[in-house]
Design a protein around this motif. Sequence first.
Motif, PDB file in Angstrom:
ATOM      1  N   GLU B 109       0.866  -0.791   0.023  1.00 18.36           N
ATOM      2  CA  GLU B 109       0.285   0.183  -0.255  1.00 18.36           C
ATOM      3  C   GLU B 109       0.828   1.548   0.470  1.00 18.36           C
ATOM      4  O   GLU B 109       2.009   1.422   0.735  1.00 18.36           O
ATOM      5  CB  GLU B 109      -0.842   0.129   0.987  1.00 18.36           C
ATOM      6  N   ASP B 127      -0.249  -3.421   4.084  1.00 16.59           N
ATOM      7  CA  ASP B 127      -2.010  -3.013   3.994  1.00 16.59           C
ATOM      8  C   ASP B 127      -1.085  -1.300   4.230  1.00 16.59           C
ATOM      9  O   ASP B 127      -0.024  -1.745   4.906  1.00 16.59           O
ATOM     10  CB  ASP B 127      -2.882  -3.571   5.017  1.00 16.59           C
ATOM     11  N   LYS B 146      -3.222  -3.425   8.660  1.00 18.35           N
ATOM     12  CA  LYS B 146      -2.996  -2.689   9.097  1.00 18.35           C
ATOM     13  C   LYS B 146      -1.898  -2.010   9.864  1.00 18.35           C
ATOM     14  O   LYS B 146      -2.521  -2.833  10.939  1.00 18.35           O
ATOM     15  CB  LYS B 146      -4.284  -1.443   8.353  1.00 18.35           C
ATOM     16  N   TYR B 163      -2.540  -9.907  11.729  1.00 13.54           N
ATOM     17  CA  TYR B 163      -3.818  -8.795  11.846  1.00 13.54           C
ATOM     18  C   TYR B 163      -2.869  -7.717  11.873  1.00 13.54           C
ATOM     19  O   TYR B 163      -1.872  -7.573  12.515  1.00 13.54           O
ATOM     20  CB  TYR B 163      -4.645  -9.302  13.021  1.00 13.54           C
TER      21      TYR B 163
ATOM     22  N   ARG C 122      -6.887  -9.127  -1.615  1.00 10.91           N
ATOM     23  CA  ARG C 122      -6.559  -9.409  -2.790  1.00 10.91           C
ATOM     24  C   ARG C 122      -6.034 -10.485  -3.239  1.00 10.91           C
ATOM     25  O   ARG C 122      -5.609 -11.309  -2.394  1.00 10.91           O
ATOM     26  CB  ARG C 122      -4.843  -8.374  -2.461  1.00 10.91           C
ATOM     27  N   ASN C 140      -8.136 -11.095   2.312  1.00  8.42           N
ATOM     28  CA  ASN C 140      -7.179 -11.295   1.417  1.00  8.42           C
ATOM     29  C   ASN C 140      -6.931 -12.996   1.407  1.00  8.42           C
ATOM     30  O   ASN C 140      -7.150 -13.743   1.852  1.00  8.42           O
ATOM     31  CB  ASN C 140      -5.586 -10.680   1.743  1.00  8.42           C
ATOM     32  N   SER C 176      -7.947 -16.306  10.383  1.00  6.98           N
ATOM     33  CA  SER C 176      -7.282 -17.142   8.866  1.00  6.98           C
ATOM     34  C   SER C 176      -6.700 -18.606   9.501  1.00  6.98           C
ATOM     35  O   SER C 176      -6.903 -19.185   9.837  1.00  6.98           O
ATOM     36  CB  SER C 176      -5.893 -16.311   8.931  1.00  6.98           C
TER      37      SER C 176
END
Lengths: 337, 337, 337
Positions: B109, B127, B146, B163, C122, C140, C176
């Motif tokens: 990103e 991210d 993120k 995460y 993604r 993702n 996940s």
Amino acid sequence: MKFTVDQIATILQGTVSGDGSQFITGFDKIEEGKPGSISFLSNPKYESYLYDTNATAVIVSKDLALKNKVKSTLICVDDPYVAFTILLQKYQEMTATRETGISIHAIIEAGVKVGKDLFVGRFTSIDSHCKIGDNTSIHNQVSIGKNVQIGDNCIIYPGVVIYNDTIIGNHVVIHSNAVIGSDGFGHAPQADGSFKAIPQLGNVVIEDHVSIGANTTIDRATMGSTFIRSGVKIDNLVQIAHNVDIGANTAIAAQTGISGSTKIGENCLIAGQVGIAGHLTIAAKTIITGRAGVTKSIKQAGQVIGGYPAVNNAEYLKRSALIRRLPELFDQIKNIK
Amino acid sequence: MKFTVDQIATILQGTVSGDGSQFITGFDKIEEGKPGSISFLSNPKYESYLYDTNATAVIVSKDLALKNKVKSTLICVDDPYVAFTILLQKYQEMTATRETGISIHAIIEAGVKVGKDLFVGRFTSIDSHCKIGDNTSIHNQVSIGKNVQIGDNCIIYPGVVIYNDTIIGNHVVIHSNAVIGSDGFGHAPQADGSFKAIPQLGNVVIEDHVSIGANTTIDRATMGSTFIRSGVKIDNLVQIAHNVDIGANTAIAAQTGISGSTKIGENCLIAGQVGIAGHLTIAAKTIITGRAGVTKSIKQAGQVIGGYPAVNNAEYLKRSALIRRLPELFDQIKNIK
Amino acid sequence: MKFTVDQIATILQGTVSGDGSQFITGFDKIEEGKPGSISFLSNPKYESYLYDTNATAVIVSKDLALKNKVKSTLICVDDPYVAFTILLQKYQEMTATRETGISIHAIIEAGVKVGKDLFVGRFTSIDSHCKIGDNTSIHNQVSIGKNVQIGDNCIIYPGVVIYNDTIIGNHVVIHSNAVIGSDGFGHAPQADGSFKAIPQLGNVVIEDHVSIGANTTIDRATMGSTFIRSGVKIDNLVQIAHNVDIGANTAIAAQTGISGSTKIGENCLIAGQVGIAGHLTIAAKTIITGRAGVTKSIKQAGQVIGGYPAVNNAEYLKRSALIRRLPELFDQIKNIK
């Protein structure tokens, strides 16, 4: 699928009792049998379902003595479970379709040797110096490291990671998110209490006809190879540590863990949640019951072992029975005193 | 690798017995030793292999008294296992190559801060608001959420998921398909028997020199952080629940599970398939034996504990011995009566 | 977040003791309370932290009798844990942002039906004949096979693999690298000691409001479906075998394994590292304690069971107590003799 009961009976070498001209279009468990479906009765504890099921046909033992009326047509065979399994296999052979072709969203490094009729899914990466055989399917988001060999007729499901230098034979199935060839857990303690990682320079070798479950982990050897021999079947969430050697046709159920350098013989049956310590040798045809913890080598082949620390299962069951009788024992002592 | 036995002996500060001019080109386990390879003998139970091995050289203890002729040249050292480990590490340092560069099939990103000499593999996503240090390798199909920080010299293997808000130090290794920062298992029971998820607003903090095994899961904290302290080594398929705190240089073997809010001290050794209940405190240098189930805090440092519920291991072994003697006890009572 | 203590007390229907005009900007555990944060005290063993915490406000029981001075403003409520949970949920509802849109790096097969406000991350692949509901987030590197249905308001985290034919309801969360729908572990032994795989033709059905942990595996049925009923909560690294049926609102903690065809009732609580054998029926509201091994069906609802083989927990605890008294017993016998 659309066969008559008679046609299925012919395939299974069974005899028909009832109307064999009806058509079968699917499979059901006996308690969920619907018109058009075929089911089977193997375990006597489910016999009551036979008299209620709506399945059009049921495969039963030729030795079954009926206690009530049945609506279904019966196919009588030597072993209903085996017969039903054969039927499922025939069905799968007839209906299974295999995709072929390499997704435009997969990356195969230049120089990789690939066989005929390969299938490679989306977002899959195959790194340099790999060799992949014929009719093998490598599904989405698989990562295959450098210098990996995979044979013919394998199925690698989505998300599997195969580290560098792994060797995989023919007819191998690996379910999703399994990890093959991660570093063995080797850390040398240092004087200050910290650890220094011991390089894991070996690899994993998986022979033919092996099946590996989802999220199972098989570590690479420190030196040499971790071996999964021909015909081994491994369930989900199993841990196989570095330098382990699993003998041919051994089956291992879910959540079992096998510690480093242990050698398991051929034709063993290892139930779920078993733990086996490191550097042991387990003789061929050993049966290890669920949740057993094996701390010593098993030298005599063909034993059933259980408990923790695991011993011959007869001995384990005897001990368990005596533990259940402890209250009685304490009472007797009180009386004696 | 191509060194003479003499050169290797110099590196290991050992003395040579035999022909030191021969070349070594690889490593082998002693029972698989081939001409050109070097091996080691540490565990006395493998001594018989020393007299048969075809390894060109074997590292042995300087205190070893030979019982037979050996074909191999010997390098005599204080601790053969440590010496061999050092040799493997030197070899790896010399030969390991690191890819660098960011794959054109990775997505980073805009605004992510990246260090020098980064490697990012195929189909990996990083991210927004992340920060990645120097010399770090992030392999294929990794998902980094993120606001994640990852330090220098880390290796994140394929398929790892990290995460949002996770903080990772330097020299951290995370093996494939491990999951870092998934929600803690917190569900508030409602009057009608259903559950309502308790938001998990914290994160995971992993300090320097930590190693995490394949398919291991580390949950984010409800509030605050789940901590994996400096130097911790975690094997495959381990579960670390929310708000757990693992003390520096503690090692945890495969398939162990640690429940929520438990605090493990520094320098503990936790074997495989152990379970530790929630909200406990385990003192530093505690050794927990395989498959133990820990239900109470351990206050005194340096104990060995085992069994379920876990107690001091000496006590556990004594109890196990008495259980084995139960048949004898029942017989004695019968006789007394 | 920026609310006064008074405003929060109003939301929680609590009464304020102290300065209610101060602003709260975050949450902390009571032992880590910082100025500006709110915390709670529920477990009496943490009461000492109340007198030291720097949290601006603490939610406490209205029945708490203070033993010392507190610096924090108190919000007094019926149940501090429930109140705090409600506060976290309100906060999350207010602050959580959901991305929408389909990544240009995702592949959705032509003909897939998708709802409104979908998010697809993604390198995610959604195969043919799938149907995805409204407001669902698929992160993702997720692989969704053919003919999969996913309802509204679901969250599928990165790396999850969902095999063909899986049916997933509304409000389902899957963490996940979980695997849904892998083949059940069914292999028919052949006369030569090898195995032949039994086709696994069924699927997995996950009802509404289910949560599934990271790296958990749920196998497809041989025939019919493996069922995860409404409201079930499953932690990390759990194994659910083929044809299992988990009743509504049952919770299962980490590393537990449930063998094939077992049917678990509604509202059961199953702790971590439990093993349950195949073909059993567990009555509703059964509580199974940590590491229990269940080998027989549980017919009476509402029992607590533990141990291995699992029995009523009171009986298990009694046996455990008697085992601890074995040394005493051996001594008594010696004396009697």
